[in-house]
Design a protein around this motif. Structure first.
Motif, PDB file in Angstrom:
ATOM      1  N   ARG A  33       0.842  -1.210   0.000  1.00 56.10           N
ATOM      2  CA  ARG A  33       0.000   0.000   0.000  1.00 56.10           C
ATOM      3  C   ARG A  33       0.874   1.255   0.000  1.00 56.10           C
ATOM      4  NH1 ARG A  33      -4.339   0.427   4.715  1.00 56.10           N
ATOM      5  NH2 ARG A  33      -5.710  -0.715   3.283  1.00 56.10           N
ATOM      6  N   GLU A  34       1.910   1.252   0.816  1.00 53.71           N
ATOM      7  CA  GLU A  34       2.799   2.412   0.945  1.00 53.71           C
ATOM      8  C   GLU A  34       3.571   2.699  -0.337  1.00 53.71           C
ATOM      9  OE1 GLU A  34       5.255   1.243   4.184  1.00 53.71           O
ATOM     10  OE2 GLU A  34       3.707   1.558   5.705  1.00 53.71           O
ATOM     11  N   ASN A  35       3.837   1.644  -1.135  1.00 54.15           N
ATOM     12  CA  ASN A  35       4.701   1.807  -2.302  1.00 54.15           C
ATOM     13  C   ASN A  35       3.969   1.651  -3.633  1.00 54.15           C
ATOM     14  OD1 ASN A  35       7.681   1.979  -1.204  1.00 54.15           O
ATOM     15  ND2 ASN A  35       6.603   0.487   0.077  1.00 54.15           N
ATOM     16  N   GLY A  36       2.633   1.656  -3.574  1.00 54.22           N
ATOM     17  CA  GLY A  36       1.851   1.608  -4.799  1.00 54.22           C
ATOM     18  C   GLY A  36       2.006   0.328  -5.588  1.00 54.22           C
ATOM     19  N   ILE A  37       2.273  -0.765  -4.903  1.00 50.99           N
ATOM     20  CA  ILE A  37       2.445  -2.058  -5.567  1.00 50.99           C
ATOM     21  C   ILE A  37       1.068  -2.692  -5.734  1.00 50.99           C
ATOM     22  CG2 ILE A  37       3.444  -4.377  -5.324  1.00 50.99           C
ATOM     23  CD1 ILE A  37       5.691  -2.885  -3.634  1.00 50.99           C
ATOM     24  N   PRO A  38       0.705  -3.095  -6.957  1.00 51.22           N
ATOM     25  CA  PRO A  38      -0.653  -3.599  -7.205  1.00 51.22           C
ATOM     26  C   PRO A  38      -0.982  -4.872  -6.424  1.00 51.22           C
ATOM     27  CG  PRO A  38       0.757  -3.947  -9.130  1.00 51.22           C
ATOM     28  CD  PRO A  38       1.524  -3.079  -8.177  1.00 51.22           C
TER      29      PRO A  38
ATOM     30  N   GLU B  89      -3.135 -17.668 -11.777  1.00 55.94           N
ATOM     31  CA  GLU B  89      -2.073 -17.429 -10.818  1.00 55.94           C
ATOM     32  C   GLU B  89      -0.745 -17.921 -11.375  1.00 55.94           C
ATOM     33  OE1 GLU B  89      -2.843 -18.696  -6.793  1.00 55.94           O
ATOM     34  OE2 GLU B  89      -4.990 -18.297  -6.993  1.00 55.94           O
ATOM     35  N   VAL B  90       0.322 -17.236 -10.997  1.00 54.12           N
ATOM     36  CA  VAL B  90       1.659 -17.644 -11.418  1.00 54.12           C
ATOM     37  C   VAL B  90       2.637 -17.339 -10.297  1.00 54.12           C
ATOM     38  CG1 VAL B  90       2.128 -15.443 -12.563  1.00 54.12           C
ATOM     39  CG2 VAL B  90       3.376 -17.471 -13.280  1.00 54.12           C
ATOM     40  N   SER B  91       3.617 -18.217 -10.132  1.00 58.15           N
ATOM     41  CA  SER B  91       4.647 -18.039  -9.104  1.00 58.15           C
ATOM     42  C   SER B  91       5.914 -17.506  -9.762  1.00 58.15           C
ATOM     43  CB  SER B  91       4.962 -19.374  -8.420  1.00 58.15           C
ATOM     44  OG  SER B  91       3.811 -19.923  -7.817  1.00 58.15           O
TER      45      SER B  91
ATOM     46  N   ALA C 102       7.147 -13.943  -5.491  1.00 57.75           N
ATOM     47  CA  ALA C 102       5.897 -13.202  -5.633  1.00 57.75           C
ATOM     48  C   ALA C 102       4.830 -14.137  -6.187  1.00 57.75           C
ATOM     49  CB  ALA C 102       6.086 -12.006  -6.563  1.00 57.75           C
ATOM     50  N   GLY C 103       3.804 -14.400  -5.384  1.00 52.44           N
ATOM     51  CA  GLY C 103       2.643 -15.132  -5.857  1.00 52.44           C
ATOM     52  C   GLY C 103       1.711 -14.139  -6.521  1.00 52.44           C
ATOM     53  N   LEU C 104       1.563 -14.240  -7.830  1.00 54.51           N
ATOM     54  CA  LEU C 104       0.832 -13.225  -8.597  1.00 54.51           C
ATOM     55  C   LEU C 104      -0.466 -13.773  -9.154  1.00 54.51           C
ATOM     56  CD1 LEU C 104       3.788 -11.842 -10.756  1.00 54.51           C
ATOM     57  CD2 LEU C 104       3.027 -11.017  -8.519  1.00 54.51           C
ATOM     58  N   ILE C 105      -1.394 -12.862  -9.443  1.00 59.77           N
ATOM     59  CA  ILE C 105      -2.586 -13.199 -10.207  1.00 59.77           C
ATOM     60  C   ILE C 105      -2.651 -12.232 -11.386  1.00 59.77           C
ATOM     61  CG2 ILE C 105      -4.120 -11.780  -8.748  1.00 59.77           C
ATOM     62  CD1 ILE C 105      -6.255 -14.069  -9.282  1.00 59.77           C
ATOM     63  N   LEU C 106      -2.866 -12.780 -12.567  1.00 60.87           N
ATOM     64  CA  LEU C 106      -2.880 -11.981 -13.786  1.00 60.87           C
ATOM     65  C   LEU C 106      -4.308 -11.544 -14.077  1.00 60.87           C
ATOM     66  CD1 LEU C 106      -0.397 -14.148 -15.894  1.00 60.87           C
ATOM     67  CD2 LEU C 106       0.101 -12.324 -14.241  1.00 60.87           C
TER      68      LEU C 106
ATOM     69  N   GLY D 229      -3.956  -6.159 -15.042  1.00 57.58           N
ATOM     70  CA  GLY D 229      -2.525  -6.445 -15.013  1.00 57.58           C
ATOM     71  C   GLY D 229      -2.163  -7.324 -13.829  1.00 57.58           C
ATOM     72  N   PRO D 230      -0.869  -7.637 -13.665  1.00 55.24           N
ATOM     73  CA  PRO D 230      -0.449  -8.510 -12.571  1.00 55.24           C
ATOM     74  C   PRO D 230      -0.601  -7.839 -11.209  1.00 55.24           C
ATOM     75  CG  PRO D 230       1.462  -7.657 -13.754  1.00 55.24           C
ATOM     76  CD  PRO D 230       0.258  -7.218 -14.522  1.00 55.24           C
ATOM     77  N   LYS D 231      -1.124  -8.601 -10.243  1.00 54.72           N
ATOM     78  CA  LYS D 231      -1.247  -8.117  -8.867  1.00 54.72           C
ATOM     79  C   LYS D 231      -0.684  -9.167  -7.927  1.00 54.72           C
ATOM     80  CE  LYS D 231      -5.301  -5.168  -9.633  1.00 54.72           C
ATOM     81  NZ  LYS D 231      -6.613  -4.730  -9.102  1.00 54.72           N
ATOM     82  N   VAL D 232      -0.199  -8.721  -6.764  1.00 50.98           N
ATOM     83  CA  VAL D 232       0.416  -9.622  -5.790  1.00 50.98           C
ATOM     84  C   VAL D 232      -0.654 -10.240  -4.892  1.00 50.98           C
ATOM     85  CG1 VAL D 232       2.066  -9.835  -3.892  1.00 50.98           C
ATOM     86  CG2 VAL D 232       2.545  -8.266  -5.797  1.00 50.98           C
ATOM     87  N   LEU D 233      -0.680 -11.564  -4.839  1.00 45.76           N
ATOM     88  CA  LEU D 233      -1.514 -12.269  -3.868  1.00 45.76           C
ATOM     89  C   LEU D 233      -0.779 -12.415  -2.549  1.00 45.76           C
ATOM     90  CD1 LEU D 233      -2.989 -15.125  -6.083  1.00 45.76           C
ATOM     91  CD2 LEU D 233      -4.219 -13.134  -5.198  1.00 45.76           C
ATOM     92  N   GLU D 234       0.513 -12.743  -2.638  1.00 43.33           N
ATOM     93  CA  GLU D 234       1.329 -12.910  -1.435  1.00 43.33           C
ATOM     94  C   GLU D 234       2.796 -12.875  -1.817  1.00 43.33           C
ATOM     95  OE1 GLU D 234       0.765 -16.791   0.248  1.00 43.33           O
ATOM     96  OE2 GLU D 234       1.535 -17.837  -1.521  1.00 43.33           O
ATOM     97  N   PHE D 235       3.637 -12.584  -0.828  1.00 43.84           N
ATOM     98  CA  PHE D 235       5.084 -12.714  -0.972  1.00 43.84           C
ATOM     99  C   PHE D 235       5.557 -13.855  -0.084  1.00 43.84           C
ATOM    100  CE2 PHE D 235       5.128  -8.087  -2.170  1.00 43.84           C
ATOM    101  CZ  PHE D 235       5.759  -8.238  -3.397  1.00 43.84           C
ATOM    102  N   ASN D 236       6.557 -14.593  -0.557  1.00 38.58           N
ATOM    103  CA  ASN D 236       7.263 -15.549   0.278  1.00 38.58           C
ATOM    104  C   ASN D 236       8.734 -15.173   0.306  1.00 38.58           C
ATOM    105  OD1 ASN D 236       4.998 -17.113   0.912  1.00 38.58           O
ATOM    106  ND2 ASN D 236       5.205 -18.310  -0.946  1.00 38.58           N
ATOM    107  N   ALA D 237       9.410 -15.555   1.380  1.00 43.10           N
ATOM    108  CA  ALA D 237      10.778 -15.113   1.603  1.00 43.10           C
ATOM    109  C   ALA D 237      11.799 -16.198   1.274  1.00 43.10           C
ATOM    110  CB  ALA D 237      10.942 -14.673   3.068  1.00 43.10           C
TER     111      ALA D 237
END
Length: 422
Positions: free
Chosen positions: A111-116, A192-194, A270-274, A278-286
């Motif tokens: 949210r702070e960095n405008g990441i979709p 979804e794409v990893s 980055a777990g993404l959904i297309l 455009g692509p958006k982040v569902l979750e991040f893993n480390a």
């Protein structure tokens, strides 16, 4: 070099096998490992959350590099702990690992960095969360904030499902402290794409994109699991999308972390959904994904140790990372009842009869005398590389036919989404 791999699953088995291909590596140790890893590395019976025990091994064995597989030791601070004792570790520090350890931390960062990403709210009170769900309606996504072994996400199509999810997390406490806070998100539609990337905090190099199959049954039915299979590359993830993800998601994430005084080094997943937007982040893993690692590393052409050292030493820009122009597929063989209650100790048959070109990465296995037996929900990852995805999938399923154990369950549609696009 002597390398220690921390972990005991299929991901760690794949990492061990790839590390052993490096001419730099003289020996691989694994803690705690499993029956399959024991055939490739020297296993030591220390659990992943026993940081002092792991440090003792690394110091005693004069380990040159430690590679951390699972998220738990990362969120506990193993990297910082080992670094304090002068040891090299591949993986993010404790502060950076919050990107997986706390979904609310990750969402606030985005949210702070405008990441979709999906619109969301966080809750610590059951009644407030329930009221919000009634107000928003379904479909809706409910997530336990902390680590839940890939099982803390509920995609709810009915109100009853959503209320049950909140009850599971807040009232029944099935995830313990990981459910002290809940993130409730809008439901997004798309494939979804990893996307896993190597990064030293400055340079980001994406690996081949993979697609995981989270639901336990065919056609994405049933409850979420830790993953029932995967394939790479995912054709739905085009070069144009990859460039956009680099620009709009990966680089801003590293910059946002740096703004908090955090340098991220390791694998950023980055777990993404297309979506249509455009692509958006569902979750991040480390860390490396599981089972995505089992289809990405077999395609990696560049020496993995060279990459890891470049990440740790902050010189990733000097490395040219290449992948084979092939495809890889893996099918998870799971215990009957997984992801719910399941029995272990079932004798596994047929591992010595796998077709040429098929590898069985061990996920949840152990020795019982001379027998290899089941020791987890996800037991084996039957994996194959092919010139095409179709060839890889067909060969992997040939391998599945060779293996059996009581109650064995697997999906028969791994890779079908991609094959329909071709």
């Amino acid at each position: 070099m002597k390398v220690l791999v921390v972990g005991s699953g299929g991901r760690e088995h794949a990492i061990v096998k790839k590390l052993k291909e490096s001419p730099k590596v003289t020996e691989v140790l694994a803690a705690p490992g499993n029956a399959g890893i024991a055939r490739e590395a020297r296993v030591v019976p220390v659990e992943v959350d026993n940081l002092s025990g792991l440090l003792e091994i690394a110091l005693r064995e004069k380990v040159d590099l430690t590679v951390v597989g699972p998220e738990l030791p990362l969120t506990l601070g193993i990297v910082d702990y080992f670094n304090e004792h002068g040891l090299l570790v591949f993986g993010p520090g404790r502060d950076a690992a919050q990107i997986e350890g706390s979904k609310s931390f990750a969402k606030e960062l985005m949210r702070e960095n405008g990441i979709p990403t999906a619109f969301y709210e966080t809750f610590t009170d059951y009644n407030e969360a329930r009221e919000y769900v009634y107000r928003k309606g379904v479909p809706i996504v409910i997530k336990a904030d902390g680590l839940a072994a890939g099982k803390g996400v509920y995609v709810c199509q009915e109100l009853e499902e959503a209320i049950k999810a909140l009850n599971d997390i807040f009232v029944k406490r099935i995830f313990g402290a990981a459910g002290n806070k809940v993130v409730i998100e809008e439901y997004l539609e798309g494939q979804e794409v990893s996307v896993l990337a190597f990064t030293d905090g400055e340079t980001v190099v994406q690996m081949v994109p993979a697609q995981d199959h989270k639901r336990v049954f065919n056609n994405d039915q049933g409850p979420n699991t830790g993953g029932m299979g995967a394939y790479a590359p995912a054709p739905v993830y085009t070069p144009e999308i990859a460039e956009r993800v680099q620009r709009e998601i990966l680089l801003p994430t590293l910059k946002g972390l740096k703004g908090k005084g955090i340098t991220y080094r390791g694998v950023l997943y980055a777990g993404l959904i297309l979506t249509r937007e455009g692509p958006k982040v569902l979750e991040f893993n480390a860390r490396f994904g599981d089972p995505e690692t089992q289809v990405i590393l077999p395609l990696l052409k560049t020496d993995l140790v060279e990459i890891m050292l470049a990440v740790v030493e902050k010189r990733l820009s000097e490395i040219n990372i290449e992948f084979l122009p092939k495809a890889c597929a893996t099918v998870v063989l799971a215990s009957g009842g997984y992801p719910g209650k399941y029995e272990t100790g079932k004798v596994i048959h047929g591992l010595d009869r796998l077709p040429p070109g098929v590898v069985a990465y061990h996920a949840g296995t152990a020795f019982n005398g001379d027998d290899i037996v089941t020791a987890g929900g996800r037991v084996l990852n039957i994996t194959a590389v092919g010139d095409t995805l179709k060839a890889a999938v067909e060969l992997a399923y040939e391998g599945v036919k060779a293996v059996s154990f009581e109650g064995m369950h697997y999906r028969t549609d791994i890779g079908q989404k991609a094959l329909k696009l071709q």
